[in-house]
Design a protein around this motif. Structure first.
Motif, short mmCIF file in Angstrom:
data_model
loop_
_atom_site.label_atom_id
_atom_site.label_comp_id
_atom_site.label_asym_id
_atom_site.label_seq_id
_atom_site.Cartn_x
_atom_site.Cartn_y
_atom_site.Cartn_z
N ASP A 179 0.81 -1.21 0.00
CA ASP A 179 0.00 0.00 0.00
C ASP A 179 0.85 1.27 0.00
O ASP A 179 0.31 2.38 0.09
CB ASP A 179 -0.91 0.03 1.25
CG ASP A 179 -1.98 -1.06 1.19
OD1 ASP A 179 -2.42 -1.38 0.08
OD2 ASP A 179 -2.36 -1.58 2.26
N ASP A 215 2.62 4.47 -1.01
CA ASP A 215 2.39 5.38 -2.13
C ASP A 215 3.02 6.74 -1.84
O ASP A 215 2.43 7.78 -2.10
CB ASP A 215 0.89 5.52 -2.39
CG ASP A 215 0.60 6.18 -3.74
OD1 ASP A 215 1.49 6.20 -4.59
OD2 ASP A 215 -0.53 6.68 -3.91
N PRO A 218 -3.69 3.27 3.58
CA PRO A 218 -2.36 3.21 2.95
C PRO A 218 -1.44 4.33 3.43
O PRO A 218 -1.88 5.34 3.99
CB PRO A 218 -2.68 3.38 1.46
CG PRO A 218 -3.91 4.25 1.46
CD PRO A 218 -4.71 3.82 2.66
N GLU A 271 -4.48 7.31 -5.61
CA GLU A 271 -5.01 6.15 -6.33
C GLU A 271 -5.85 5.23 -5.45
O GLU A 271 -6.56 4.36 -5.95
CB GLU A 271 -3.85 5.34 -6.94
CG GLU A 271 -3.08 6.10 -8.01
CD GLU A 271 -1.96 5.27 -8.60
OE1 GLU A 271 -1.74 4.14 -8.10
OE2 GLU A 271 -1.30 5.74 -9.54
N HIS A 272 -5.78 5.41 -4.13
CA HIS A 272 -6.48 4.51 -3.22
C HIS A 272 -7.89 4.99 -2.90
O HIS A 272 -8.63 4.30 -2.19
CB HIS A 272 -5.67 4.38 -1.92
CG HIS A 272 -4.26 3.92 -2.13
ND1 HIS A 272 -3.92 2.58 -2.20
CD2 HIS A 272 -3.11 4.61 -2.32
CE1 HIS A 272 -2.61 2.48 -2.40
NE2 HIS A 272 -2.11 3.68 -2.48
#
Length: 544
Positions: free
Chosen positions: A145, A147, A351, A438-439
């Protein structure tokens, strides 16, 4: 070779070992196949050898042993083998160790050997500096996760070259490590816990059928008192008759669980995110009995996490401490606004990421994400279709057209969209703070305010619920001169996006040790079970 043990002198290659090449000329040729950092280092030196002097190598080897104060392993950097490798490199027919440039007409094989040794030791130095500044472990290798962008280390080749010539290696290390107070507090905490380890650590409290409670009189209270005193609660230590032979001492019974001990237990519980009730039950007992060696490892791996993050931070930003369930807003005026948060459950993890807050959504609707739809909402709808009305959830087609819930086969609903209407009942509450990622996670309000009263708050589906989010939002509006009043925006009742005049950096990060300003270390539960993988990677030997 892997870290530790005897270091072999670098192998001599056949290619390019011309009889007329000096050591500097060989370095100039060999460094062309090396990385940019090593090339920049030798460019700054005009390709002069850095390690011809055995005294300098010995000083560097000694400095490498200080890396254990940063939780790194000196043997990874061959601290115990460099001096012997230097003797071997200069053993036979090479240039004079005191001649920095080598003998232009000297032994070609010796020059090659010395040049390769020089490159090798410089590579070790730059590796150590990089690890101090950015970390040894690539977080992306152990955290799916992750990022947060991985930036290259910022090393000054000229300054490093001067440090080598002056044998100021520990100064170079100090300039490379993160220059932030939390990192220094972790270093100090690591030193303190290693001292406790050398003194024998602490004795485990025995397992019990019933919890220790205030007012109890029990032999285990003495061990509890000693355990907390070791951690700094020195006023808990009671004098003993044995300490004063022949004396008569009157004082409180050390077996009595008194008010001072209860207060110390509550402080311990709060630092470890346990229920602060002063009762030593199973969870508190387990936290008390974690061996000092395990706490040292926990500090070390969180120093590695600090090296990943603590560089290039802006003066003002939002830091989300996932495992600590806390948000800190470092304001432009130097103040810090803090709030409790709720983060993702262990199977729906929040994340680690870095982004910028761009806007707020006031009175948001909530389009239910696929995972929550599949695992939570659809089972509830199948049990009782009235769930949709109670939760004010609309059923829509992919294009947004309303659908009749009674006409849908909920065992196979197909490609439907479920959207919750705005209002205080909405799962996102009245405010959402948005930042690109993006999560699809964000900071938001919640109607479930009671969750903030818990010590451990991993209860969301990945997004972060923020206590007092309206106050936080108003601070963001004010500090960016955005000119909005959050309460009036909410009272309008409309679902609308309100942009910030300036973006505000936001970082979501995972820490299982928090160094407080008073020097105490708060150890948190590893809710996402990330510590073991990081420790294994941190302790894995290097190949240099």
């Amino acid at each position: 070779m892997a870290g530790g043990g005897q270091v072999e002198a670098p192998a001599i290659g056949r290619e390019g070992a011309g009889d007329g090449d000096s050591v500097s000329q060989v370095i100039s040729r060999l460094v062309e196949d090396e990385g940019s950092a090593l090339q920049a280092f030798y460019d700054a030196r005009s390709h002069r050898p850095a390690w011809h002097d055995g005294e300098s190598v010995a000083a560097f080897a000694a400095a490498l042993h200080t890396l254990d104060t940063d939780g790194l392993i000196p043997q990874d950097y061959q601290a115990d083998g460099l001096v012997a490798a230097h003797r071997e490199a200069y053993a036979e027919g090479g240039s004079d160790g005191g001649n920095a440039g080598g003998n232009a007409g000297g032994n070609a094989e010796g020059n090659e050997r010395e040049a390769r040794f020089d490159l090798h030791v410089s590579r070790v130095l730059l590796t150590a500096l990089t690890h101090l500044q950015r970390g040894k472990v690539d977080p992306r290798a152990i955290d799916g996760d992750w990022d947060i962008p991985i930036e290259a280390a910022e090393l000054d080749p000229t300054a490093i070259s001067r440090a080598v010539d002056a044998q100021r290696f520990e100064q170079a290390f100090a300039e490379a490590r993160p220059a932030y107070a939390p990192y220094e507090r972790l270093r100090a905490g690591l030193a303190r816990y290693r001292t406790l380890e050398r003194l024998g650590g602490w004795e485990s409290l025995p397992a019990r059928q019933r919890a220790l409670r205030p007012g109890d009189i029990d032999d285990d209270v003495v061990l509890l008192r000693e355990r907390l005193a070791i951690m700094g609660e020195v006023e808990l230590m009671a004098a003993t008759i044995e300490a004063f032979p022949g004396g008569v001492i009157e004082g409180p019974d050390p077996r009595h669980y008194d008010a001072k001990l209860e207060a110390a237990v509550r402080r311990f519980q709060r630092r470890h995110l346990l229920e602060g009730d002063g009762i030593v039950g199973q969870q508190t007992l387990a936290a008390l009995n974690v061996p000092v060696e395990d706490r040292i490892d926990q500090i070390r791996l969180n120093m590695e996490r600090a090296r990943w993050l603590l560089h290039g931070l802006p003066e003002s930003f939002v830091l989300v401490d996932i495992a600590g369930y806390r948000l800190s807003y470092f304001r432009p005026n130097g103040e810090i606004w803090r709030s409790r948060i709720v983060v993702g459950r262990p199977y729906r993890r929040t994340p680690s990421l870095r982004s910028e807050i761009t806007h707020m959504t006031v009175n948001p609707t909530w389009t239910i994400p696929p995972t929550i739809l599949r695992e939570d909402v659809l089972p509830a709808v199948r049990r009782d279709l009235g769930y949709l009305w109670r939760e004010r959830i609309q059923v829509l087609s992919p294009s947004g057209a309303p659908l009749d819930p009674w006409e849908i086969d909920w065992s196979r609903p197909g490609n439907v969209v479920l959207r919750q209407s705005p209002g205080p009942h909405n799962a996102l509450g009245e405010l959402v703070i948005r930042f690109p990622n993006e999560h699809m996670v964000y900071l938001h309000d919640t109607p479930s305010q009671g969750l903030f009263a818990r010590e451990q708050r991993a209860a969301s589906s990945g997004c972060i619920r923020v206590e007092n989010i309206a106050e936080f939002t108003q601070l963001l509006f004010d500090d960016t001169d955005s000119g909005h009043d959050v309460r009036s925006q909410i009272e309008r009742g409309e679902t609308r996006n309100v942009r910030l005049a300036e973006r505000v950096p936001v970082i979501l990060h995972y820490w299982t040790v928090h160094p407080s300003e008073d020097g105490q270390l708060a150890f948190r539960p590893d809710i996402y079970e990330r510590d073991d993988a990081l420790l294994r990677a941190l302790d894995r030997p290097l190949a240099l």
